[in-house]
Write a protein that holds these residues in place. Structure first.
Motif, PDB file in Angstrom:
ATOM      1  N   SER A 167       0.704  -1.258  -0.063  1.00  0.00           N
ATOM      2  CA  SER A 167       0.036  -0.197  -0.151  1.00  0.00           C
ATOM      3  C   SER A 167       1.073   1.156  -0.413  1.00  0.00           C
ATOM      4  O   SER A 167       1.851   1.425  -0.060  1.00  0.00           O
ATOM      5  CB  SER A 167      -0.988   0.164   1.249  1.00  0.00           C
ATOM      6  OG  SER A 167      -1.607  -1.067   1.468  1.00  0.00           O
ATOM      7  N   ALA A 168      -0.002   2.516  -0.620  1.00  0.00           N
ATOM      8  CA  ALA A 168       1.037   3.473  -0.095  1.00  0.00           C
ATOM      9  C   ALA A 168       0.878   3.962   1.098  1.00  0.00           C
ATOM     10  O   ALA A 168      -0.041   3.639   1.658  1.00  0.00           O
ATOM     11  CB  ALA A 168       0.194   4.752  -1.877  1.00  0.00           C
ATOM     12  N   PRO A 169       1.215   4.893   1.329  1.00  0.00           N
ATOM     13  CA  PRO A 169       2.136   5.434   2.958  1.00  0.00           C
ATOM     14  C   PRO A 169       0.726   5.915   3.201  1.00  0.00           C
ATOM     15  O   PRO A 169       0.999   5.995   4.581  1.00  0.00           O
ATOM     16  CB  PRO A 169       3.346   5.524   3.037  1.00  0.00           C
ATOM     17  CG  PRO A 169       3.646   5.863   1.530  1.00  0.00           C
ATOM     18  CD  PRO A 169       2.830   5.819   0.578  1.00  0.00           C
ATOM     19  N   CYS A 170       0.205   7.212   2.663  1.00  0.00           N
ATOM     20  CA  CYS A 170      -0.736   7.755   3.095  1.00  0.00           C
ATOM     21  C   CYS A 170      -1.565   8.330   2.113  1.00  0.00           C
ATOM     22  O   CYS A 170      -3.295   8.637   2.514  1.00  0.00           O
ATOM     23  CB  CYS A 170      -0.121   9.092   2.795  1.00  0.00           C
ATOM     24  SG  CYS A 170       0.918   9.688   1.930  1.00  0.00           S
ATOM     25  N   ASP A 171      -1.460   7.301   1.513  1.00  0.00           N
ATOM     26  CA  ASP A 171      -3.735   7.351   0.248  1.00  0.00           C
ATOM     27  C   ASP A 171      -4.343   6.590   1.139  1.00  0.00           C
ATOM     28  O   ASP A 171      -4.142   5.422   0.633  1.00  0.00           O
ATOM     29  CB  ASP A 171      -2.931   7.762  -1.164  1.00  0.00           C
ATOM     30  CG  ASP A 171      -2.187   8.620  -1.757  1.00  0.00           C
ATOM     31  OD1 ASP A 171      -2.423   9.295  -3.130  1.00  0.00           O
ATOM     32  OD2 ASP A 171      -0.874   8.975  -1.127  1.00  0.00           O
ATOM     33  N   PHE A 172      -5.280   7.088   0.945  1.00  0.00           N
ATOM     34  CA  PHE A 172      -6.997   5.758   0.932  1.00  0.00           C
ATOM     35  C   PHE A 172      -7.689   6.335  -0.111  1.00  0.00           C
ATOM     36  O   PHE A 172      -7.860   7.102  -0.969  1.00  0.00           O
ATOM     37  CB  PHE A 172      -7.177   6.277   2.997  1.00  0.00           C
ATOM     38  CG  PHE A 172      -7.491   7.307   3.167  1.00  0.00           C
ATOM     39  CD1 PHE A 172      -9.012   8.141   2.797  1.00  0.00           C
ATOM     40  CD2 PHE A 172      -6.888   8.398   3.351  1.00  0.00           C
ATOM     41  CE1 PHE A 172      -9.869   8.682   3.355  1.00  0.00           C
ATOM     42  CE2 PHE A 172      -7.292  10.212   3.942  1.00  0.00           C
ATOM     43  CZ  PHE A 172      -8.840   9.724   4.198  1.00  0.00           C
ATOM     44  N   TYR A 173      -9.078   5.460   0.400  1.00  0.00           N
ATOM     45  CA  TYR A 173     -10.029   5.444  -0.616  1.00  0.00           C
ATOM     46  C   TYR A 173     -10.795   4.969   0.265  1.00  0.00           C
ATOM     47  O   TYR A 173     -11.037   4.398   0.832  1.00  0.00           O
ATOM     48  CB  TYR A 173     -10.207   5.148  -1.960  1.00  0.00           C
ATOM     49  CG  TYR A 173      -9.814   3.465  -2.172  1.00  0.00           C
ATOM     50  CD1 TYR A 173     -10.716   3.038  -2.506  1.00  0.00           C
ATOM     51  CD2 TYR A 173      -8.391   3.451  -1.854  1.00  0.00           C
ATOM     52  CE1 TYR A 173     -10.454   1.674  -2.986  1.00  0.00           C
ATOM     53  CE2 TYR A 173      -8.313   1.866  -2.403  1.00  0.00           C
ATOM     54  CZ  TYR A 173      -9.739   0.973  -2.586  1.00  0.00           C
ATOM     55  OH  TYR A 173      -9.249  -0.326  -2.575  1.00  0.00           O
ATOM     56  N   ILE A 174     -11.865   5.598   0.186  1.00  0.00           N
ATOM     57  CA  ILE A 174     -13.628   4.722   1.009  1.00  0.00           C
ATOM     58  C   ILE A 174     -14.411   4.825  -0.633  1.00  0.00           C
ATOM     59  O   ILE A 174     -14.703   5.603  -1.229  1.00  0.00           O
ATOM     60  CB  ILE A 174     -14.222   6.277   1.173  1.00  0.00           C
ATOM     61  CG1 ILE A 174     -13.110   7.052   2.129  1.00  0.00           C
ATOM     62  CG2 ILE A 174     -15.657   5.722   1.965  1.00  0.00           C
ATOM     63  CD1 ILE A 174     -14.261   7.957   3.673  1.00  0.00           C
ATOM     64  N   THR A 175     -14.851   3.077  -0.738  1.00  0.00           N
ATOM     65  CA  THR A 175     -15.567   2.693  -1.623  1.00  0.00           C
ATOM     66  C   THR A 175     -17.483   3.540  -1.406  1.00  0.00           C
ATOM     67  O   THR A 175     -18.160   3.922  -0.349  1.00  0.00           O
ATOM     68  CB  THR A 175     -15.641   1.305  -1.697  1.00  0.00           C
ATOM     69  OG1 THR A 175     -15.951   1.217  -0.711  1.00  0.00           O
ATOM     70  CG2 THR A 175     -14.399   0.351  -1.657  1.00  0.00           C
ATOM     71  N   TRP A 176     -17.615   3.572  -2.897  1.00  0.00           N
ATOM     72  CA  TRP A 176     -19.113   4.057  -3.164  1.00  0.00           C
ATOM     73  C   TRP A 176     -19.208   2.468  -3.743  1.00  0.00           C
ATOM     74  O   TRP A 176     -20.444   1.650  -3.763  1.00  0.00           O
ATOM     75  CB  TRP A 176     -19.145   5.043  -2.996  1.00  0.00           C
ATOM     76  CG  TRP A 176     -20.071   5.500  -3.886  1.00  0.00           C
ATOM     77  CD1 TRP A 176     -21.796   4.850  -4.511  1.00  0.00           C
ATOM     78  CD2 TRP A 176     -22.018   5.467  -2.328  1.00  0.00           C
ATOM     79  NE1 TRP A 176     -23.139   5.546  -4.284  1.00  0.00           N
ATOM     80  CE2 TRP A 176     -22.369   5.496  -3.186  1.00  0.00           C
ATOM     81  CE3 TRP A 176     -21.492   6.444  -1.151  1.00  0.00           C
ATOM     82  CZ2 TRP A 176     -23.711   6.001  -2.493  1.00  0.00           C
ATOM     83  CZ3 TRP A 176     -22.443   6.427  -0.477  1.00  0.00           C
ATOM     84  CH2 TRP A 176     -24.025   6.522  -0.756  1.00  0.00           C
ATOM     85  N   GLY A 177     -19.017   2.204  -5.185  1.00  0.00           N
ATOM     86  CA  GLY A 177     -18.996   1.538  -5.881  1.00  0.00           C
ATOM     87  C   GLY A 177     -21.018   1.709  -6.386  1.00  0.00           C
ATOM     88  O   GLY A 177     -21.367   2.303  -6.306  1.00  0.00           O
ATOM     89  N   ARG A 178     -21.318   0.564  -6.979  1.00  0.00           N
ATOM     90  CA  ARG A 178     -22.892   0.450  -7.241  1.00  0.00           C
ATOM     91  C   ARG A 178     -23.453  -0.719  -6.798  1.00  0.00           C
ATOM     92  O   ARG A 178     -22.919  -1.136  -6.026  1.00  0.00           O
ATOM     93  CB  ARG A 178     -23.123  -0.175  -9.071  1.00  0.00           C
ATOM     94  CG  ARG A 178     -21.789  -1.007  -9.142  1.00  0.00           C
ATOM     95  CD  ARG A 178     -21.967  -2.063 -10.440  1.00  0.00           C
ATOM     96  NE  ARG A 178     -23.098  -2.278 -10.803  1.00  0.00           N
ATOM     97  CZ  ARG A 178     -23.495  -3.216 -11.570  1.00  0.00           C
ATOM     98  NH1 ARG A 178     -22.591  -2.926 -12.676  1.00  0.00           N
ATOM     99  NH2 ARG A 178     -24.904  -3.723 -11.641  1.00  0.00           N
TER     100      ARG A 178
END
Length: 265
Positions: A167-178
């Motif tokens: 994983s990248a050290p500090c980038d994150f994401y929150i899922t939404w999707g379909r």
């Protein structure tokens, strides 16, 4: 950071047919294990059939973080059984790194992403030095944690340059999707198996979760899920609906800033 590129798996016809036979006789979890065993190494989470284990409510000791953004607050929990990612995220929160970060990449019906050091909105006269020259080893606890809507996940570089899914050290994401009907998710599984694009193929429990919650199943098995949103999914929904610049890596036209990130439990 590339967080959507699929790794080509060497799923041969024999394995696919064996999986389909197992699934036909109602042994979905065995079919899943058969597909996973020789293709990708994941840290197997404890999945109890019929119980949605992708929920922090099963561990009230999880740390919680509040993200105060220009579009509202998001309260998230960090899973204790992904300790490297938990501690790494807490480190960045405690040092104030996320204060001033923007959601720099937003894709409707997919995810919202933040944490890129190049996009922080801070006082240019204030000198801040952060060490971001490292990666976090993958902690993929699938099928316990999967990419249902509202999951906190770690972004990363693509598969070719990052075969261990670090994983990248500090980038994150929150899922939404379909959203998925049962037939739609089954069709997607069949398509991914046929095209050999899936990191893993879901068992019955995970399929039920996607029908119930929606999400981003094609990322399962390739990215670390290390927390989830407890409150503020209405804010996540507003963010994922903003207008973006497709030619500028899907950056929102108006900056959505994390004003403050703080540990609240």
């Amino acid at each position: 950071k590339i967080m959507w590129k699929n790794m080509k798996l060497n799923i041969n016809l024999k394995m696919v047919m064996a999986s389909m036979v197992l699934a036909f006789y109602g042994l979905q979890s065995y079919a899943q294990d058969y597909m996973n065993a020789k293709e990708v190494t994941v840290l197997k989470g404890i999945a109890v059939e019929g119980v949605d284990t992708a929920g922090v409510h099963q561990d009230p000791t999880c740390p919680e973080v509040l993200l105060e953004t220009t579009m509202g607050n998001i309260r998230i929990a960090l899973y204790n059984d992904t300790p490297l990612h938990r501690d790494n995220f807490l480190k960045w929160v405690n040092c104030g790194y996320y204060n001033g970060c923007i959601f720099h990449r937003v894709i409707k019906n997919f995810m919202v992403q933040a944490g890129d050091p190049a996009t922080r909105k801070v006082d240019p006269l204030k000198k801040e030095v952060f060490d971001t020259a490292y990666v976090v080893p993958a902690e993929i606890r699938y099928p316990k944690y999967y990419h249902k809507r509202g999951q906190l996940c770690a972004a990363r570089e693509g598969d070719e340059e990052n075969p261990k899914f670090a994983s990248a050290p500090c980038d994150f994401y929150i899922t939404w999707g379909r959203n998925f009907s049962r037939r739609q998710i089954e069709y997607l599984i069949e398509k991914e198996a046929r095209e050999e694009k899936a990191y893993v193929l879901p068992n019955k429990q995970v399929i039920d979760g996607y029908v119930k919650y929606g999400g981003v199943p094609h990322l399962d098995g390739g990215y670390t899920v290390f927390g989830e949103v407890l409150e503020g999914m209405d804010v996540v929904e507003k963010i994922q609906n903003v207008v973006t610049d497709k030619g500028n890596n899907d950056r929102p036209l108006q900056d959505i800033i994390i004003l403050k990130a703080s540990v609240i439990r």
